[in-house]
Design a protein around this motif. Structure first.
Motif, PDB file in Angstrom:
ATOM      1  N   LEU A 285       0.328   0.614 -10.473  1.00  0.00           N
ATOM      2  CA  LEU A 285       1.650   1.245 -10.498  1.00  0.00           C
ATOM      3  C   LEU A 285       1.590   2.679 -10.001  1.00  0.00           C
ATOM      4  N   ILE A 286       0.516   3.380 -10.351  1.00  0.00           N
ATOM      5  CA  ILE A 286       0.357   4.750  -9.846  1.00  0.00           C
ATOM      6  C   ILE A 286       0.156   4.719  -8.341  1.00  0.00           C
ATOM      7  N   LEU A 287      -0.537   3.694  -7.832  1.00  0.00           N
ATOM      8  CA  LEU A 287      -0.728   3.561  -6.390  1.00  0.00           C
ATOM      9  C   LEU A 287       0.608   3.415  -5.677  1.00  0.00           C
ATOM     10  N   LEU A 288       1.603   2.860  -6.374  1.00  0.00           N
ATOM     11  CA  LEU A 288       2.951   2.745  -5.817  1.00  0.00           C
ATOM     12  C   LEU A 288       3.795   3.981  -6.114  1.00  0.00           C
ATOM     13  N   ALA A 289       3.129   5.069  -6.508  1.00  0.00           N
ATOM     14  CA  ALA A 289       3.809   6.324  -6.851  1.00  0.00           C
ATOM     15  C   ALA A 289       4.669   6.158  -8.098  1.00  0.00           C
ATOM     16  N   ASN A 442      -1.089  -4.642   1.125  1.00  0.00           N
ATOM     17  CA  ASN A 442       0.348  -4.373   0.993  1.00  0.00           C
ATOM     18  C   ASN A 442       0.626  -3.318  -0.068  1.00  0.00           C
ATOM     19  N   MET A 443      -0.182  -3.318  -1.132  1.00  0.00           N
ATOM     20  CA  MET A 443      -0.022  -2.300  -2.171  1.00  0.00           C
ATOM     21  C   MET A 443      -0.185  -0.902  -1.594  1.00  0.00           C
ATOM     22  N   TYR A 444      -1.241  -0.722  -0.813  1.00  0.00           N
ATOM     23  CA  TYR A 444      -1.479   0.586  -0.200  1.00  0.00           C
ATOM     24  C   TYR A 444      -0.343   0.951   0.751  1.00  0.00           C
ATOM     25  N   ALA A 445       0.126  -0.042   1.511  1.00  0.00           N
ATOM     26  CA  ALA A 445       1.195   0.226   2.486  1.00  0.00           C
ATOM     27  C   ALA A 445       2.483   0.633   1.784  1.00  0.00           C
ATOM     28  N   VAL A 446       2.859  -0.090   0.738  1.00  0.00           N
ATOM     29  CA  VAL A 446       4.093   0.217   0.009  1.00  0.00           C
ATOM     30  C   VAL A 446       3.962   1.553  -0.711  1.00  0.00           C
ATOM     31  N   GLY A 447       2.791   1.803  -1.307  1.00  0.00           N
ATOM     32  CA  GLY A 447       2.580   3.073  -2.000  1.00  0.00           C
ATOM     33  C   GLY A 447       2.595   4.257  -1.060  1.00  0.00           C
ATOM     34  N   ASN A 449       4.123   4.423   2.083  1.00  0.00           N
ATOM     35  CA  ASN A 449       5.460   4.621   2.668  1.00  0.00           C
ATOM     36  C   ASN A 449       6.188   3.285   2.588  1.00  0.00           C
ATOM     37  N   SER A 450       7.032   3.128   1.594  1.00  0.00           N
ATOM     38  CA  SER A 450       7.701   1.848   1.359  1.00  0.00           C
ATOM     39  C   SER A 450       8.641   1.477   2.502  1.00  0.00           C
ATOM     40  N   GLU A 451       9.298   2.479   3.110  1.00  0.00           N
ATOM     41  CA  GLU A 451      10.217   2.189   4.208  1.00  0.00           C
ATOM     42  C   GLU A 451       9.466   1.675   5.431  1.00  0.00           C
ATOM     43  N   ALA A 452       8.340   2.327   5.744  1.00  0.00           N
ATOM     44  CA  ALA A 452       7.529   1.873   6.875  1.00  0.00           C
ATOM     45  C   ALA A 452       6.957   0.485   6.602  1.00  0.00           C
ATOM     46  N   ALA A 453       6.570   0.234   5.348  1.00  0.00           N
ATOM     47  CA  ALA A 453       6.044  -1.079   4.985  1.00  0.00           C
ATOM     48  C   ALA A 453       7.104  -2.160   5.156  1.00  0.00           C
ATOM     49  N   SER A 454       8.329  -1.835   4.761  1.00  0.00           N
ATOM     50  CA  SER A 454       9.420  -2.796   4.897  1.00  0.00           C
ATOM     51  C   SER A 454       9.691  -3.113   6.360  1.00  0.00           C
ATOM     52  N   VAL A 455       9.677  -2.076   7.213  1.00  0.00           N
ATOM     53  CA  VAL A 455       9.912  -2.277   8.644  1.00  0.00           C
ATOM     54  C   VAL A 455       8.821  -3.145   9.263  1.00  0.00           C
ATOM     55  N   SER A 456       7.590  -3.007   8.758  1.00  0.00           N
ATOM     56  CA  SER A 456       6.470  -3.772   9.315  1.00  0.00           C
ATOM     57  C   SER A 456       6.417  -5.213   8.799  1.00  0.00           C
ATOM     58  N   GLY A 457       7.387  -5.603   7.977  1.00  0.00           N
ATOM     59  CA  GLY A 457       7.469  -6.989   7.533  1.00  0.00           C
ATOM     60  C   GLY A 457       6.951  -7.255   6.138  1.00  0.00           C
ATOM     61  N   ILE A 458       6.543  -6.232   5.420  1.00  0.00           N
ATOM     62  CA  ILE A 458       6.037  -6.399   4.053  1.00  0.00           C
ATOM     63  C   ILE A 458       7.215  -6.417   3.083  1.00  0.00           C
ATOM     64  N   SER A 459       7.205  -7.356   2.160  1.00  0.00           N
ATOM     65  CA  SER A 459       8.268  -7.429   1.154  1.00  0.00           C
ATOM     66  C   SER A 459       7.981  -6.416   0.058  1.00  0.00           C
ATOM     67  N   GLY A 513       1.112   8.340  -4.328  1.00  0.00           N
ATOM     68  CA  GLY A 513       1.144   6.970  -3.827  1.00  0.00           C
ATOM     69  C   GLY A 513       0.265   6.713  -2.627  1.00  0.00           C
ATOM     70  N   GLY A 514      -0.264   5.486  -2.572  1.00  0.00           N
ATOM     71  CA  GLY A 514      -1.007   5.030  -1.408  1.00  0.00           C
ATOM     72  C   GLY A 514      -2.427   5.526  -1.299  1.00  0.00           C
ATOM     73  N   ILE A 515      -2.911   6.283  -2.274  1.00  0.00           N
ATOM     74  CA  ILE A 515      -4.255   6.856  -2.212  1.00  0.00           C
ATOM     75  C   ILE A 515      -4.983   6.566  -3.515  1.00  0.00           C
ATOM     76  N   GLY A 516      -6.201   6.056  -3.395  1.00  0.00           N
ATOM     77  CA  GLY A 516      -7.016   5.808  -4.582  1.00  0.00           C
ATOM     78  C   GLY A 516      -7.848   4.554  -4.444  1.00  0.00           C
ATOM     79  N   LYS A 517      -8.867   4.460  -5.272  1.00  0.00           N
ATOM     80  CA  LYS A 517      -9.755   3.303  -5.281  1.00  0.00           C
ATOM     81  C   LYS A 517      -9.924   2.808  -6.702  1.00  0.00           C
ATOM     82  N   ILE A 518     -10.144   1.524  -6.833  1.00  0.00           N
ATOM     83  CA  ILE A 518     -10.273   0.934  -8.167  1.00  0.00           C
ATOM     84  C   ILE A 518     -11.513   1.470  -8.870  1.00  0.00           C
ATOM     85  N   GLY A 519     -12.557   1.791  -8.080  1.00  0.00           N
ATOM     86  CA  GLY A 519     -13.751   2.374  -8.679  1.00  0.00           C
ATOM     87  C   GLY A 519     -13.456   3.719  -9.312  1.00  0.00           C
ATOM     88  N   GLY A 520     -12.540   4.474  -8.726  1.00  0.00           N
ATOM     89  CA  GLY A 520     -12.155   5.756  -9.304  1.00  0.00           C
ATOM     90  C   GLY A 520     -11.511   5.597 -10.668  1.00  0.00           C
TER      91      GLY A 520
END
Length: 568
Positions: A285-289, A442-447, A449-459, A513-520
């Protein structure tokens, strides 16, 4: 093959000559005619063998994905490619010995030649750098001298301010120009070494070498190293490391014993094990800002359900006037499955509730999860009257939440907490989802820039809802295991959401949003749990521990914000 053997002998001879020589007239690997001849020879050895096998395998993969082919055509193509692969394997085996011998001799020669080229290039570029620095000093001195003359001749304060401003501008331009030229010199030095590594990889037909790759990474790191950026990225971690070192030193002096002992380390990992699930859930959820304020109530919900089902004998708690129940007639395995399923299902249900409003109506997760938190809180306290459900069956508690005895070391009984195992499995599962699945990308893409992700076809809707569902599953698993640590009640997990969020931020998952790793996130949980344990071990008041946590949280978020502003 006589030609191959001649090249091997010539490469070995040249390598020995280079080893005895002080320098070489060749300035780049591309100029060397022997390496060019070796590349041609290796290509002829590999063309109809290993290289053709790789190409045919790619053709097979393409045929399987080609929807324009019928099933019969696809099978025919694949059969033909496989037959050609068998022929290519025969040629590859025939040329294998010559290929290995020639590439080995060629790599030795390339290493010897590259060593001379790198040495020569470093010497030339270092001389240029020294000259640039000398010219910069002279230029700076001249600029300052000219400015002093102009200041002495200035007749008004306005003229003096103008001269001062122009002085700073000229010095800045001179420094910037010099640094740019120095960077170009360093680029040349780095490129020569990179060419050396790439040459060796080509000679090995793409195979890498661990020592070479490590050296290349170290050189790239040293080249890109900037003290300011390093301390900005790692300052908080360095401060925490210093804190831990101080605690380790102070603990025996103050009479509290050795903090850095195996039993203490295992205890820290055990305490972090269940909290790992909550951090892995909220990390998405934090990855999605976003964020999640309902984690603590999710823990209570799942733990209460688990405690009710796995309680030995009749429960002392009624739920919304129903009960008390006695599940002891059911097989223990069925009770465990039922408890785990209900914990996951209920946590996921409430996460979907919050996620739907965030994904559909763009409500910030702060609000939707705050609402969920209040709903669960009210339902639990109203349903159970705040009464603890009691301990779970001792046998199953020891089976899942107990410890394995490892033995006695230095007079201490060492036991390994079993809860560490499911936590490790959860980390691996989360890492796989984040890094190896389309959903993770897709998580990284939406986190980001959600608008850019939507334009690129990601739900964006389904990705957001999917992250909430994933969080609910992690919460449910963690809440199930939480019941094995203590008597569950409606107040269980109080404040866990803050610890989970803080662990993620400390672990480098950005609120932007959009930045981070699960190991972190995993490392953040261990750091935060260790911090709490150290403070408790040293006898620091629990209330003061909140002060330390608060300082770490604000420092982590502030550093993250500074880095984000710099990126913008």
């Amino acid at each position: 093959m006589e030609h191959i053997q001649n090249l091997i002998d010539l490469a070995s001879k040249r390598a020995q000559e280079l080893g005895a020589a002080d320098s070489t007239s060749i300035q780049s690997l591309e100029e060397d005619t022997l390496l060019a001849d070796i590349h041609k020879a290796l290509e002829s050895l590999r063309c109809e063998g290993v290289n053709k096998i790789l190409q045919l395998r790619q053709n097979i993969a393409s045929a399987k994905k080609n929807k324009m082919l019928s099933a019969e055509e696809r099978s025919a193509h694949i059969a033909q490619y496989q037959a050609e692969i068998e022929k290519a394997r025969i040629i590859a085996r025939q040329n294998q010995a010559d290929d290995a011998a020639l590439s080995k001799a060629a790599v030795s020669y390339a290493n010897a030649l590259s060593a001379k080229i790198i040495k020569s290039t470093d010497c030339i570029q270092n001389e240029k750098i020294l000259k640039l620095k000398s010219e910069y000093k002279e230029r700076s001195a001249q600029i300052k001298a000219d400015a002093q003359k102009r200041l002495a001749a200035a007749k008004s304060e306005h003229e003096k301010e103008t001269v001062s401003y122009e002085l700073k501008t000229s010095l800045f331009d001179a420094k910037n120009h010099t640094q740019t030229e120095i960077d170009k010199c360093n680029d040349v030095k780095r490129q020569v070494f990179t060419d050396h590594i790439q040459e060796n990889r080509q000679l090995r037909n793409g195979r890498t070498n661990f020592a070479e790759d490590t050296e290349l990474k170290l050189k790239n790191y040293a080249y890109n190293f900037k003290p300011a950026k390093f301390f900005l990225d790692n300052g908080l971690y360095l401060a925490i490391v210093v804190f831990f070192i101080v605690c380790i030193i102070i603990a025996p002096i103050s009479g509290n014993g050795n903090l850095l002992s195996l039993p203490n380390i295992f205890t820290i990992l055990e305490q972090a094990s269940t909290r790992m699930f909550y951090a892995l859930g909220v990390a998405g959820l934090i990855l999605l800002a976003g964020t999640d304020l309902s984690v603590g109530r999710m823990v209570a919900l799942g733990a209460v359900i688990t405690g009710l089902i796995l309680h030995p004998g009749q429960n002392i708690v009624t739920f919304f006037g129903l009960g008390p129940w006695d599940f002891t007639a059911m097989p223990m395995a069925a009770r465990m499955i039922m408890a785990l399923f209900l914990a996951i299902a209920l946590c996921t249900l409430f996460c979907v509730f919050a996620g739907f409003f965030s994904a559909k109506f763009k409500i910030h997760p702060f609000i939707s999860t705050l609402s969920t938190q209040l709903i669960i809180y009210g339902l639990l306290f109203f349903g159970t009257s705040g009464t603890p459900v009691g301990s779970i069956d001792s046998d199953i508690k020891d089976l899942i939440g107990g410890r394995w005895i490892l033995g006695v070391f230095n007079g201490e009984l060492i036991t390994f907490p079993k809860l560490i195992i499911p936590a490790a499995i959860a980390i691996v599962a989360a890492w796989f989802i984040w890094n190896k699945t389309t959903f993770g990308k897709n998580m990284y893409a939406v986190g980001g820039n959600s608008e850019a992700a939507s334009v690129s076809g990601i739900s964006v809707f389904w990705t957001t809802l999917g992250v909430f569902i994933m969080a609910g599953i992690f919460y449910g698993c963690g809440a199930f295991l939480e019941a094995f640590k203590a008597n569950a009640s409606a107040g269980t997990g109080q404040g866990y959401e803050m610890d989970a969020i803080a662990a993620c931020v400390v672990g480098g998952i950005s609120f932007n949003g959009g930045i981070g790793k699960i190991g972190g996130a995993a490392i953040g949980v261990i750091i935060f749990t260790s911090l709490t344990y150290c403070l408790t071990f040293l006898g620091i008041d629990t209330n003061l521990q909140f002060v330390f946590k608060g300082l770490i949280i604000i420092a982590a978020v502030a550093l993250d914000s500074i880095k984000y502003l710099k990126r913008k």
